[in-house]
Design an enzyme around this catalytic site. Structure first.
Site: not given
Ligand code: PLP
Length: 356
Positions: A135, A163, A179, A298
């Site tokens: 990401n 992603q 997601s 995040c």
């Molecule tokens: N995994 C990756 C690579 C992400 O970029 C993200 C979100 O930023 C997530 C997991 C988490 O996904 P969600 O926001 O749907 O919980």
């Protein structure tokens, strides 16, 4: 005028997904109810499940979740032996399995296959987490090779496809997390694609017992519609061309394109401005109308060196000078060119010695 280039954090809801959510208001009943309204809602839910599987090219089971984080937590709670996780995994994996043995990456950001093979030697039914696209950098891990090594060791592979889903074809693995809000669906919905649902825990009364809580049917229907709206992947290839143009300009202006020669998702650029803290860059760019981020969305706001870049061999200081620019379905050439000009002007201002 604002230019939004933070699509890897969240991308706007596609009109097809909004329309599906509006349509879902006619199927407001609980899919677990036995009456006619409930049965209609159940039919819509199962229809969305088939459509999500078809759009992702998946032949196994689909368990709807509240997003990528929950899908990964469910996958990592499945039965098995010791856990292993790539050093550049998202916090969703790192928090769900804090004691996992870390698998190093090479300087290009991809998992070191020899180290993986060595780590799995003698492990009993290992559960390995390896992300498809990173990401922060967009780096694509060699999932087919990783899957082969994991299978040979008698283990199972969990792949974070949050992603990559809706942008490029998904790899084959035992468990895949996706997601909706990264591909034009609403936030708060996602799915775990699973080959062997019997290995998953059964804490609840919904989703084959793998999840407690009433299904978010409007969001699930919107998720299916968003994925179908992304069926033509031409947009991602166009985004790759725009990114190449941006990266050429940034490199010519003294910037470093992280993982420039690695296989990467076409929509993410990780750009380092040597000598300029990422937070300074973000604030200056935001004031000028550009929405970008540092590292994972995040963790932005916290001034903490990216574990992804340090795992690739960057010092904390150089990792702290990189920002992420991520393109979306509707990103235009004019937006990218204007951002490139803003980046060049900022580099000249923040690092005048370099620009001179
Ligand atoms: N995994 C990756 C690579 C992400 O970029 C993200 C979100 O930023 C997530 C997991 C988490 O996904 P969600 O926001 O749907 O919980």
């Amino acid at each position: 005028m604002r230019v939004y280039l933070d699509h890897a954090a969240t991308t706007p809801i596609d009109p097809a997904a909004s329309a599906a959510m509006a349509e879902a208001s006619a199927r407001w009943a609980n899919p677990s109810s036995v009456h006619a309204e409930g049965r209609a809602a159940r039919a819509a839910l199962e229809d969305a499940r088939r459509r999500v599987a078809a759009a992702l090219g998946w032949s196994g089971a689909v368990v709807f979740t509240s997003g990528g984080t929950e899908a990964l937590a469910l996958a990592l709670a499945s039965s098995g032996g010791a856990h292993f996780a790539g050093a550049t995994e998202h916090a969703a994996v790192r928090l769900a399995t804090p004691d996992a043995r870390s698998l190093p990456v090479q300087a290009d950001g991809t998992i070191d296959l020899a180290a993986l093979q060595a780590a799995l030697a003698g492990a009993d039914r290992p559960l390995v987490a390896a992300m498809h696209a990173n990401n922060e950098t967009g780096v694509l891990h060699p999932i087919a090779d990783i899957a082969r090594i994991v299978r040979a060791a008698g283990g199972r592979l969990v792949v974070d496809c949050v992603q990559s889903a809706g942008k490029i074809d998904l790899p084959d693995a035992d468990l895949l997390a996706v997601s909706a809000h990264k591909l034009g669906g609403p936030p708060g919905v996602g799915a775990l694609l699973v080959r062997d649902p019997a290995a998953l825990p059964t804490p609840g009364g919904q989703e084959g017992g793998h999840r407690p809580g009433t299904e978010n049917l409007p969001a699930i229907m919107a998720f299916a519609a968003a994925l179908e709206a992304r069926a033509d992947r031409g947009w991602a290839a166009r985004a790759g061309q725009l990114r190449a143009r941006l990266e050429t300009r940034v490199a010519a202006a003294g910037g470093e394109v992280i993982a420039a020669r690695s296989p990467r998702l076409p929509t993410i650029a990780c750009l380092r401005m040597p000598g300029a803290e990422a937070m300074l860059q973000l604030i200056a760019l935001d004031l000028e109308g550009y929405a970008v981020s540092a590292g994972a969305a995040c963790s932005s706001g916290r001034v903490k060196a990216s574990h992804v870049l340090t795992a690739m061999g960057h010092t904390e200081r150089s990792a702290g000078e990189a920002i992420r620019v991520s393109l979306g379905h509707a990103t235009t050439a004019a937006e990218v060119e204007s951002f490139a000009a803003a980046w060049e002007a900022l580099a000249a201002r923040l690092t005048p010695a370099r620009a001179a």
